[in-house]
Design an enzyme around this catalytic site. Structure first.
Site, PDB file in Angstrom:
ATOM      1  N   THR A 177     -56.614  23.308  26.523  1.00  0.00           N
ATOM      2  CA  THR A 177     -56.554  24.595  25.814  1.00  0.00           C
ATOM      3  C   THR A 177     -57.486  25.617  26.436  1.00  0.00           C
ATOM      4  O   THR A 177     -57.158  26.808  26.542  1.00  0.00           O
ATOM      5  CB  THR A 177     -56.935  24.391  24.332  1.00  0.00           C
ATOM      6  OG1 THR A 177     -56.137  23.347  23.788  1.00  0.00           O
ATOM      7  CG2 THR A 177     -56.710  25.663  23.529  1.00  0.00           C
ATOM      8  N   TYR A 230     -48.198  23.757  15.035  1.00  0.00           N
ATOM      9  CA  TYR A 230     -47.288  24.687  14.360  1.00  0.00           C
ATOM     10  C   TYR A 230     -46.234  23.992  13.506  1.00  0.00           C
ATOM     11  O   TYR A 230     -46.008  24.369  12.358  1.00  0.00           O
ATOM     12  CB  TYR A 230     -46.604  25.643  15.363  1.00  0.00           C
ATOM     13  CG  TYR A 230     -45.893  26.792  14.688  1.00  0.00           C
ATOM     14  CD1 TYR A 230     -46.600  27.851  14.140  1.00  0.00           C
ATOM     15  CD2 TYR A 230     -44.511  26.809  14.580  1.00  0.00           C
ATOM     16  CE1 TYR A 230     -45.956  28.892  13.501  1.00  0.00           C
ATOM     17  CE2 TYR A 230     -43.859  27.853  13.945  1.00  0.00           C
ATOM     18  CZ  TYR A 230     -44.574  28.891  13.409  1.00  0.00           C
ATOM     19  OH  TYR A 230     -43.937  29.905  12.769  1.00  0.00           O
ATOM     20  N   TYR A 234     -55.256  13.703  21.264  1.00  0.00           N
ATOM     21  CA  TYR A 234     -56.125  14.854  21.025  1.00  0.00           C
ATOM     22  C   TYR A 234     -55.858  15.385  19.625  1.00  0.00           C
ATOM     23  O   TYR A 234     -54.776  15.891  19.333  1.00  0.00           O
ATOM     24  CB  TYR A 234     -55.852  15.925  22.083  1.00  0.00           C
ATOM     25  CG  TYR A 234     -56.705  17.167  22.005  1.00  0.00           C
ATOM     26  CD1 TYR A 234     -57.867  17.228  21.233  1.00  0.00           C
ATOM     27  CD2 TYR A 234     -56.345  18.300  22.742  1.00  0.00           C
ATOM     28  CE1 TYR A 234     -58.641  18.378  21.188  1.00  0.00           C
ATOM     29  CE2 TYR A 234     -57.113  19.454  22.699  1.00  0.00           C
ATOM     30  CZ  TYR A 234     -58.262  19.489  21.916  1.00  0.00           C
ATOM     31  OH  TYR A 234     -59.022  20.635  21.871  1.00  0.00           O
ATOM     32  N   ARG A 269     -56.597  24.007  15.450  1.00  0.00           N
ATOM     33  CA  ARG A 269     -55.565  24.662  16.270  1.00  0.00           C
ATOM     34  C   ARG A 269     -54.153  24.198  15.908  1.00  0.00           C
ATOM     35  O   ARG A 269     -53.192  24.944  16.082  1.00  0.00           O
ATOM     36  CB  ARG A 269     -55.821  24.407  17.763  1.00  0.00           C
ATOM     37  CG  ARG A 269     -57.033  25.142  18.309  1.00  0.00           C
ATOM     38  CD  ARG A 269     -57.107  25.004  19.820  1.00  0.00           C
ATOM     39  NE  ARG A 269     -58.260  25.664  20.392  1.00  0.00           N
ATOM     40  CZ  ARG A 269     -58.297  26.959  20.748  1.00  0.00           C
ATOM     41  NH1 ARG A 269     -57.233  27.711  20.571  1.00  0.00           N
ATOM     42  NH2 ARG A 269     -59.388  27.485  21.273  1.00  0.00           N
ATOM     43  N   LYS A 277     -59.577  12.242  21.867  1.00  0.00           N
ATOM     44  CA  LYS A 277     -60.493  13.379  21.811  1.00  0.00           C
ATOM     45  C   LYS A 277     -60.451  13.866  20.363  1.00  0.00           C
ATOM     46  O   LYS A 277     -59.464  14.455  19.925  1.00  0.00           O
ATOM     47  CB  LYS A 277     -60.075  14.485  22.779  1.00  0.00           C
ATOM     48  CG  LYS A 277     -60.994  15.712  22.731  1.00  0.00           C
ATOM     49  CD  LYS A 277     -60.489  16.833  23.633  1.00  0.00           C
ATOM     50  CE  LYS A 277     -61.378  18.066  23.506  1.00  0.00           C
ATOM     51  NZ  LYS A 277     -60.852  19.205  24.313  1.00  0.00           N
ATOM     52  N   ILE A 317     -65.451  15.550  25.641  1.00  0.00           N
ATOM     53  CA  ILE A 317     -64.742  16.484  26.521  1.00  0.00           C
ATOM     54  C   ILE A 317     -65.209  17.852  26.080  1.00  0.00           C
ATOM     55  O   ILE A 317     -64.899  18.310  24.981  1.00  0.00           O
ATOM     56  CB  ILE A 317     -63.218  16.323  26.438  1.00  0.00           C
ATOM     57  CG1 ILE A 317     -62.812  14.955  27.002  1.00  0.00           C
ATOM     58  CG2 ILE A 317     -62.518  17.451  27.215  1.00  0.00           C
ATOM     59  CD1 ILE A 317     -61.327  14.641  26.873  1.00  0.00           C
TER      60      ILE A 317
END
Length: 295
Positions: free
Chosen positions: A46, A109, A135, A140, A164, A206
């Site tokens: 990202t 989304y 992840y 987000r 992550k 990360i």
């Protein structure tokens, strides 16, 4: 996977003032991370603004990082999305021979159920020829991949080797560390709680801030992994102000401002992101100056 223990950094994509990719700056940033003691590099996450990159630009970024790295550090490639079939197709057709693993974000989304998240990553795991890092970043994606779903995937697919975890929830992270099968790595995706997660049994981080201050941040994580708690927290509190600042007006606008102060690249970002305002720019510059005197 030993290669994923310690500090990985989610590389930015540097742009020139005309918004084209700055290849030479990207090479400098890769070398800066290598010289600073970073353990591995994450390409097209990202932080790379990959949502604004064309297919050709993504290929250019990949090629540049591979060439600049020269096989020095393990590489992880971001391959994810909210169209499962498209992700699977990329995994089946892309040459992944230069990468140690992929980093695949939970679908955003669409807001799938836990069963939907499981089925998505089942398809990803079955399609990927290399290890998969899950992840989870609810801020987000608008959905949280629960520890039970992660553990289910880790137990059923041998190539699902890590997560992550960026929910920003230390209790959830501890649940993952406790319940995950032996050898499964819980990697922090949140710079501010990376050290506490490591001390709870996590494998590292990360990081975003780690590419701006690679020497200090990666050493902090190594100290944590070696249970040198007081020394590690000394660095944590030294860097805490900068972690807040780089996310204050969006990522990667903040970390690009750090790089601009360091003279590694312009602070240019692509819309809908904008550069940090003058006040934050001044504060970031002051912090970089202060840290350079300490270091």
């Amino acid at each position: 996977m030993q290669a994923l223990i310690g500090t990985g950094v989610a590389l930015i994509t540097p742009f020139k003032k005309d918004f084209s990719i700055d290849i030479e700056a990207l090479k400098r940033i890769v070398q800066f991370s290598i010289d600073g003691g970073i353990e591995y590099l994450v390409v097209l996450g990202t932080t790379a603004e990959n949502a604004t990159l064309s297919h050709e630009e993504k290929e250019l970024v990949i090629k540049t990082v591979i060439e600049a790295n020269k096989g020095t550090l393990p590489l992880v490639l971001g391959v994810g999305g909210n169209n499962t079939a498209k992700v699977v197709e990329e995994l089946k057709t892309r040459d992944l021979s230069a990468f140690a693993a992929i980093l695949s974000v939970s679908p955003y989304y669409n807001k799938p159920t836990q069963e939907g998240i499981y089925q998505h990553f089942k398809a990803v795991a079955q399609a990927s020829p290399i290890p998969v890092i899950l992840y989870n970043v609810p801020g987000r994606t608008s959905s949280n991949m629960l520890p039970s779903t992660v553990v289910r995937l880790a137990n059923e697919f041998s190539n699902v080797v890590a997560i992550k975890e960026a929910a920003g929830d230390i209790v959830q992270a501890m649940q993952l560390i406790k319940d995950a099968p032996k050898g499964f790595l819980v990697i922090s995706g949140d710079d501010m709680i990376a050290l506490p997660m490591v001390l709870a049994g996590g494998a590292g981080v990360i990081s975003v801030i780690g590419q701006g201050f690679p020497k200090e941040f990666s050493e902090m994580i190594r100290l944590g992994l070696n249970r040198k708690v007081d020394e590690a927290f000394k660095t944590q509190y030294l860097l805490a102000e900068s972690i807040d600042m780089i996310f204050e007006q969006g990522n990667p606008a903040g970390i690009k401002e750090v790089f601009s102060v360091l003279g590694l690249t312009e602070n240019t970002v692509r819309l809908p992101l904008v550069t940090v305002n003058d006040d934050l720019s001044t504060r970031i510059a002051a912090f970089v100056g202060k840290l350079s005197k300490i270091s």
